[in-house]
Design an enzyme around this catalytic site. Structure first.
Site, mmCIF file in Angstrom:
data_model
loop_
_atom_site.group_PDB
_atom_site.id
_atom_site.type_symbol
_atom_site.label_atom_id
_atom_site.label_comp_id
_atom_site.label_asym_id
_atom_site.label_seq_id
_atom_site.Cartn_x
_atom_site.Cartn_y
_atom_site.Cartn_z
ATOM 1 N N LYS A 289 -74.774 91.621 -25.836
ATOM 2 C CA LYS A 289 -76.248 92.133 -25.865
ATOM 3 C C LYS A 289 -77.942 90.537 -25.889
ATOM 4 C CE LYS A 289 -75.365 94.894 -30.252
ATOM 5 N NZ LYS A 289 -75.236 95.353 -30.890
ATOM 6 N N GLY B 50 -73.706 85.893 -37.218
ATOM 7 C CA GLY B 50 -73.121 85.818 -36.051
ATOM 8 C C GLY B 50 -74.425 86.696 -35.159
ATOM 9 N N ASN C 214 -72.478 82.223 -44.689
ATOM 10 C CA ASN C 214 -71.849 82.051 -43.500
ATOM 11 C C ASN C 214 -70.189 80.939 -43.912
ATOM 12 O OD1 ASN C 214 -70.517 83.571 -41.672
ATOM 13 N ND2 ASN C 214 -71.284 81.545 -40.061
ATOM 14 N N ARG C 215 -69.336 81.479 -42.768
ATOM 15 C CA ARG C 215 -68.284 80.227 -43.595
ATOM 16 C C ARG C 215 -68.430 79.315 -42.563
ATOM 17 N NH1 ARG C 215 -63.171 82.742 -40.014
ATOM 18 N NH2 ARG C 215 -64.195 82.201 -38.772
ATOM 19 N N ILE D 104 -72.324 96.405 -42.343
ATOM 20 C CA ILE D 104 -72.370 97.714 -41.052
ATOM 21 C C ILE D 104 -71.363 97.653 -40.245
ATOM 22 C CG2 ILE D 104 -74.846 96.246 -41.538
ATOM 23 C CD1 ILE D 104 -74.003 94.551 -38.602
#
Ligand code: NAP
Length: 489
Positions: free
Chosen positions: A288, A352, A373-374, A439
């Site tokens: 992408k 991400g 986020n982690r 998602i």
């Protein structure tokens, strides 16, 4: 010219072969009987093969070095073919390195039989393939070149080879998962026919069944002047996009097919424009970001998201779009029953590739967003760029999470593939009032959604997002609205 489909029959018995033919007869134009796969006692029944006169019949006795099972002597092989001389086989497939005595081949051809001279190379396309094909055609009716495709760059080589061979009857097949498109786009390679397997779906060798070839890819309708669309990614075999777009093309009578391109580099697929009327591509992991970079023009959403999931070929070159953003927001607006998200507070898990576009579009529609986020640092960078807040993905953030809990969106890969049993929000006690949105679309119900649902939360899964982004993509490809409200796959 439409592409005939040849079903390969590899059963131990002729009865098994006949049953496999019957399962697919509506989509099959010819069959290849692999005599090397038959139990030897079945050979004596070959003369009464019931499909003589019903469809075109090809006979093959392949040796282990060519990928087959016949390990008998040359004398036995000679005897086998001599016994077939009075039978009604339309084609014999004979290996380049292993011709029959000239007198036997001539006797067979004098009776109207045709010889397909073939070579198989499991190391990839050889440099002298063209010359070898030209030598082979001198005493045969068509040549077959079946070579293993090691990576996506070799697809261009096969299209190029087939172009060089356009003046002779040929079949060019790419073996292996990268080669799947050579079976679907056989007409573009100038192949006389394509081969199909009796296993449903497509397998690790890149083989595909006749029904899928004709009903999904419409290989019998597609012609050289028609357009080619596809999805580029790695892995790609589970993609629903071919079914989605081909169903739409068929319903609209749109002259195009849509194929899965397994790729190592996006550029390998773009280079196929030299040989294909390549009009548009869906782009998925891991290409992408590359798609946003290679395009001659990018729309605003791509510039902000730094990622594109759609490439459309225009007179100005490739134009990059991002339909993931609109695909994400539509099901949420539907669920909320509003055209905007003013006053809505949303937590987004992850930082991400997919997260950036989601945070951006949430902000565009007026939501306030907390990114968790982690790896906290990634959440901080993303949030700062897009006007959101950030927090670590841990129980320490429960208070802030609670303050941003009208909607909780899961955008990480935890919940699918090797992480199918992982819930990245396992520490969160759902209240039951939050909208939970994951998602991920395979599986349709992740651990994250399962827990939210058990507490009575309304949920949205990734299938809704997939469908909406694909509908938008379909419009960019065709200029028409997708013809089904609720795609069935
Ligand atoms: P990605 O870039 O690989 O996502 C990585 C993110 O997942 C990072 O934030 C990473 O955290 C986090 N993560 C991974 N394992 C985790 C775990 N065990 N616990 C917590 N966080 C974890 O992937 P992507 O491109 O953004 O795609 C993410 C998902 O969205 C995929 O499942 C994809 O299939 C799906 N997707 C769906 C659609 C649709 O149409 N429905 C469209 C696009 C994408 P760290 O930063 O700490 O490593």
């Amino acid at each position: 010219m439409s592409l005939p489909v040849c079903l390969v029959l590899s059963g131990r018995t002729l009865q098994e072969n006949l049953e496999n033919y019957d399962r697919f007869r509506a989509w099959v134009d010819m069959v290849e009987v692999r005599a090397d796969k038959l139990a030897p006692e079945e050979w004596q029944k070959l003369g009464t093969w019931p499909l003589f006169g019903v469809c075109t019949n090809l006979l093959t006795l392949r040796r282990p070095e060519d990928g087959g099972d016949f390990s008998g002597s040359d004398q036995e092989r000679l005897q086998f073919y001599q016994n077939r001389l009075e039978e009604a086989w339309d084609w014999w497939d004979l290996e380049e390195q292993h011709p029959l005595p000239r007198s036997l081949e001539e006797a067979y051809r004098a009776k109207g039989g045709k010889i397909l001279r073939s070579f198989h190379d499991f190391h990839g396309p050889p440099h002298d393939a063209q010359q070898r094909a030209r030598n082979m055609i001198e005493d045969s009716d068509a040549v077959k070149i079946a070579v293993f495709v090691k990576d996506s760059s070799q697809l261009w080589d096969l299209f190029h080879l087939s172009q060089e061979l356009r003046d002779i009857n040929h079949i060019v097949i790419g073996i292996g998962p990268y080669g799947l498109v050579t079976r679907i786009l056989g007409a573009a390679l100038g192949s006389l026919w394509t081969y199909a397997t009796s296993e449903l779906g497509s397998n690790s060798l890149g083989q595909i069944d006749p029904r899928t070839l004709k009903e999904v890819y419409r290989v019998d309708k597609w012609t050289l002047t028609d357009a080619v669309y596809g999805v580029v990614g790695n892995p790609i075999h589970h993609s629903k996009s071919p079914l989605f777009h081909n169903n739409g093309f068929r319903e609209l009578g749109f002259g195009a097919t849509y194929v899965p391109f397994l790729a190592d580099r996006l550029a390998d697929v773009l280079s196929l424009s030299d040989y294909l009327n390549l009009k548009g591509l869906s782009v998925t992991l891991p290409f992408k970001e590359q798609a946003a970079q290679v395009a001659a023009l990018v729309e605003e959403r791509v510039r902000v998201c730094k990622a594109a999931n759609t490439l459309v070929h225009t007179t100005k070159g490739w134009v990059a779009h991002n339909t993931d953003t609109i695909g994400f927001i539509k099901p949420l607006l539907r669920q909320i029953g509003s055209g905007n998200l003013d006053g809505i507070k949303v937590s987004v898990i992850g930082s991400g590739g997919a997260t950036r576009g989601i945070v951006w579009v949430l902000r565009q529609y007026g939501a306030r967003v907390l990114v968790l986020n982690r790896t906290f640092n990634k959440a901080q960078i993303l949030a700062a760029e897009l006007g959101a807040e950030a927090a670590p993905l841990s129980a320490d953030s429960l208070e802030r999470l609670d303050a941003f809990s009208d909607v909780i969106v899961q955008t990480t890969s935890a919940g699918m593939g090797t992480q199918i049993d992982v819930d990245p929000l396992e520490f969160y006690p759902w209240k039951g009032s939050e909208i939970a949105y994951d998602i991920i679309y395979a599986p349709p119900r992740t651990k994250f959604l399962q827990r939210a649902q058990e507490k009575g939360c309304p949920t949205i899964n990734g299938v809704a997002m997939f469908v909406e982004q694909a509908k938008e993509q379909f419009e960019l490809f065709t200029g028409h609205e997708y013809p089904f409200e609720d795609p069935n796959f």
